[in-house]
Motif scaffolding. Structure first.
Motif, PDB file in Angstrom:
ATOM      1  N   ARG A   1     -50.971  -8.478  57.202  1.00 27.02           N
ATOM      2  CA  ARG A   1     -51.582  -9.704  57.704  1.00 27.02           C
ATOM      3  C   ARG A   1     -51.858  -9.646  59.200  1.00 27.02           C
ATOM      4  N   LEU A   2     -51.642  -8.484  59.798  1.00 26.20           N
ATOM      5  CA  LEU A   2     -52.115  -8.285  61.171  1.00 26.20           C
ATOM      6  C   LEU A   2     -53.632  -8.316  61.223  1.00 26.20           C
ATOM      7  N   ALA A   3     -54.274  -7.874  60.131  1.00 25.47           N
ATOM      8  CA  ALA A   3     -55.738  -7.888  60.087  1.00 25.47           C
ATOM      9  C   ALA A   3     -56.241  -9.327  60.206  1.00 25.47           C
ATOM     10  N   GLY A   4     -57.137  -9.550  61.157  1.00 25.20           N
ATOM     11  CA  GLY A   4     -57.674 -10.879  61.389  1.00 25.20           C
ATOM     12  C   GLY A   4     -56.979 -11.650  62.491  1.00 25.20           C
ATOM     13  N   VAL A   5     -55.924 -11.073  63.055  1.00 26.29           N
ATOM     14  CA  VAL A   5     -55.165 -11.732  64.121  1.00 26.29           C
ATOM     15  C   VAL A   5     -55.700 -11.283  65.480  1.00 26.29           C
ATOM     16  N   GLU A   6     -55.844 -12.213  66.406  1.00 28.83           N
ATOM     17  CA  GLU A   6     -56.261 -11.858  67.761  1.00 28.83           C
ATOM     18  C   GLU A   6     -55.070 -11.309  68.547  1.00 28.83           C
ATOM     19  N   ILE A   7     -55.355 -10.490  69.552  1.00 24.71           N
ATOM     20  CA  ILE A   7     -54.298  -9.899  70.376  1.00 24.71           C
ATOM     21  C   ILE A   7     -53.422 -10.988  70.995  1.00 24.71           C
ATOM     22  N   GLY A   8     -54.042 -12.056  71.473  1.00 22.01           N
ATOM     23  CA  GLY A   8     -53.280 -13.133  72.100  1.00 22.01           C
ATOM     24  C   GLY A   8     -52.371 -13.849  71.116  1.00 22.01           C
ATOM     25  N   GLU A   9     -52.762 -13.848  69.834  1.00 19.40           N
ATOM     26  CA  GLU A   9     -51.962 -14.530  68.826  1.00 19.40           C
ATOM     27  C   GLU A   9     -50.727 -13.733  68.418  1.00 19.40           C
ATOM     28  N   LEU A  10     -50.636 -12.486  68.855  1.00 26.06           N
ATOM     29  CA  LEU A  10     -49.436 -11.696  68.563  1.00 26.06           C
ATOM     30  C   LEU A  10     -48.213 -12.252  69.275  1.00 26.06           C
ATOM     31  N   ARG A  11     -48.436 -12.862  70.447  1.00 28.37           N
ATOM     32  CA  ARG A  11     -47.356 -13.438  71.251  1.00 28.37           C
ATOM     33  C   ARG A  11     -46.221 -12.430  71.461  1.00 28.37           C
ATOM     34  N   LEU A  12     -46.607 -11.286  71.996  1.00 24.26           N
ATOM     35  CA  LEU A  12     -45.629 -10.246  72.302  1.00 24.26           C
ATOM     36  C   LEU A  12     -44.799 -10.654  73.517  1.00 24.26           C
ATOM     37  N   PRO A  13     -43.607 -10.069  73.682  1.00 26.11           N
ATOM     38  CA  PRO A  13     -42.768 -10.416  74.839  1.00 26.11           C
ATOM     39  C   PRO A  13     -43.492 -10.161  76.162  1.00 26.11           C
ATOM     40  N   VAL A  14     -43.122 -10.930  77.178  1.00 27.49           N
ATOM     41  CA  VAL A  14     -43.717 -10.783  78.506  1.00 27.49           C
ATOM     42  C   VAL A  14     -43.427  -9.369  79.022  1.00 27.49           C
ATOM     43  N   GLY A  15     -44.459  -8.709  79.536  1.00 25.38           N
ATOM     44  CA  GLY A  15     -44.311  -7.344  80.035  1.00 25.38           C
ATOM     45  C   GLY A  15     -44.764  -6.294  79.052  1.00 25.38           C
TER      46      GLY A  15
END
Length: 503
Positions: free
Chosen positions: A425-439
């Motif tokens: 379900r990563l397919a279709g997700v924007e990079i910003g929507e991943l909400r990865l940790p700061v840094g």
């Protein structure tokens, strides 16, 4: 042996290995465990076949069989998904101990009272045929999308039930069970399993810390180090503590498999290849050790009766009793019972009395060999159909992404390579929507034959490969976050860091 003879051996070995590799594709199309084809190749190469290779060294077969099982269990532990195994580990332990005991008792009684065999012969048949085989279970079930907890229970059982059965077969073959009694055996099994698992946990925990902190000189050394540490766990437990090396190596491999180690994908691929080599060599060797001309009608009758006793009566009884405390539906119990595949493990166990010189040990080996061939041929192809009939398929399963790690020592960071499979379900997700940790940043996306630097609005597609740079302290958190989004999509945060898992 001179160089010329070595050249001939290498030529024949390479040819057999290539044929065996091609046979993997055939076995996959037919839905059969590949062990059947490899055992058949051993029979063809043996003294009763066109190859006329004479091999009857039971002690060598016993030793090499154990070595192959260590590698197979290592691969199984490394590739088993911990989030599937952890919730059902208690069930797996009960199946591997109480379940095996029930199965041994049922088969021994049938062999003694129905077939009229003496008690030593009957108990040995029960002990040898009761454990499921890790290689057969792993190879078949990973092609059948069943519910995660069923797959986890079967994999945990097959990884743990080698230890008590090896001990039982050894003690019965040497006569120690009759001399020291059942309570001595029970205490010894508990000691070997518990201390072996604890030793495996200790080795695994220390190994993860070392591999994360020590930068090796070459990426190719990491897979070798992981395999060596797993083998060290087996040998250390067996030699130093006299506990179950099989329990130790499986637990160590589970811990190494769930850790985010450097070059994880390369390690799994390397060990997978070595495990295939071990399986091929093991099954062909066991086929060479068998002698079809020695098998008579009586042996076929015994194999059929014992096969029904262990596969139907003993297995279903052991699963029903073992699963009772866990309130498992009857459909799931039925599938677990039928999916308890026998394979190389029973045949390897049959070499123990053969190597110990137990009376009629060759007959035990022949009966077990025939039983494994017939019932694996029956059970293996029927599992997909049975899973559909019992409605235990996981039709909506979304598979986690595989994340490989390469250390960047000079930056104090790690580079994670992430592949987006079609089911994710990563397919279709924007990079910003991943909400990865700061840094943490997605530094590059490889899509088809081109690579580009993404921005926050870039949408991921199936088949993409991502290069993610994360400070070392944030590596595990980043990996967990990516897997959570892989399972639950852009709403993964609503279901917690781990996402919504299937149970």
């Amino acid at each position: 042996m001179d160089v010329t003879e070595l050249d001939r051996i290498l030529l024949a070995g390479a040819a057999v290995l290539l044929v065996a590799i091609v046979a993997v594709r055939l076995s996959g199309r037919l839905g059969l465990p590949s062990l059947l084809i490899y055992l058949g190749m051993g029979l063809v190469l043996g003294e009763s076949g066109p190859g006329h290779i004479h091999f009857e060294d039971a002690q060598l077969a016993h030793a090499l069989g154990f070595a192959a099982l260590v590698v197979i269990l290592t691969e199984g532990g490394l590739t088993t998904r911990w989030n599937e195994v952890r919730p059902v580990m208690p069930l797996g332990v009960v199946l591997a101990t109480v379940g095996v005991a029930i199965s041994v008792g049922v088969v021994a009684c049938v062999a003694h009272f129905v077939l009229g065999l003496d008690w030593q012969f009957a108990v040995l048949l029960g002990a040898v045929t009761s454990p499921t085989d890790a290689a057969a279970v792993f190879s078949v079930l990973r092609r059948v999308p069943i519910r995660p907890r069923l797959r986890g229970a079967l994999e945990a059982e097959s990884g743990l039930n080698d230890a008590p059965t090896v001990l039982l077969v050894t003690l019965v073959s040497t006569g120690e069970v009759g001399e020291k009694g059942i309570w001595y055996f029970t205490g010894l099994v508990l000691y070997e399993l518990v201390v072996g698992a604890l030793f495996g946990f200790l080795i695994g925990w220390v190994s993860v810390g070392l591999l994360r902190r020590v930068a090796l000189g070459s990426a190719g050394l990491y897979p070798v180090a992981v395999l060596s540490l797993a083998i060290l766990s087996y040998a250390g437990g067996a030699v130093l503590l006299h506990v179950s090396g099989f329990a130790a190596v499986y637990v160590t491999s589970l811990i190494l498999g769930r850790a985010e180690l450097p070059h994880r994908l390369a390690t799994r691929s390397f060990v997978d290849g070595i495990a295939w080599l071990a399986q091929i060599g093991l099954f062909i060797m066991l086929g060479l050790l068998a002698s079809p001309g020695r098998i008579g009608l009586d042996d076929l009758v015994i194999a059929l009766v014992i096969g029904v006793a262990v596969t139907v009566v003993g297995r279903f009884a052991s699963v029903a009793v073992s699963a009772a405390p866990f309130r498992m539906p009857w459909s799931e119990q039925t599938f677990i019972a039928w999916a308890g595949l026998r394979g190389a493990v029973p045949i390897v166990l049959a070499t123990i009395p053969l190597a110990a010189g137990v009376p009629q040990a060759d007959r035990i080996f022949d009966v077990v060999f025939v039983l494994v061939l017939l019932f694996t041929l029956l059970q293996g192809p029927s599992l997909p159909w049975l899973a559909r009939r019992l409605k235990v398929l996981d039709e909506n399963a979304s598979y986690e992404v595989d994340i490989d790690v390469a250390p960047l020592e000079s930056l104090g960071a790690d580079m994670l390579q992430v592949h987006v499979p079609s089911e994710s379900r990563l397919a279709g997700v924007e990079i910003g929507e991943l909400r990865l940790p700061v840094g943490v940043s997605v530094s590059l996306i490889i899509r088809g034959d081109r690579a580009f630097v993404p921005d926050r609005r870039t949408v991921l597609r199936a088949g993409d490969s991502l290069l993610v740079v994360a400070p070392s302290p944030l590596r595990d958190q980043t990996a967990r976050r990516l897997r959570a989004v892989s399972r639950a999509g852009r709403l993964a945060g609503w279901f917690g860091e781990r996402g919504r898992e299937q149970h």
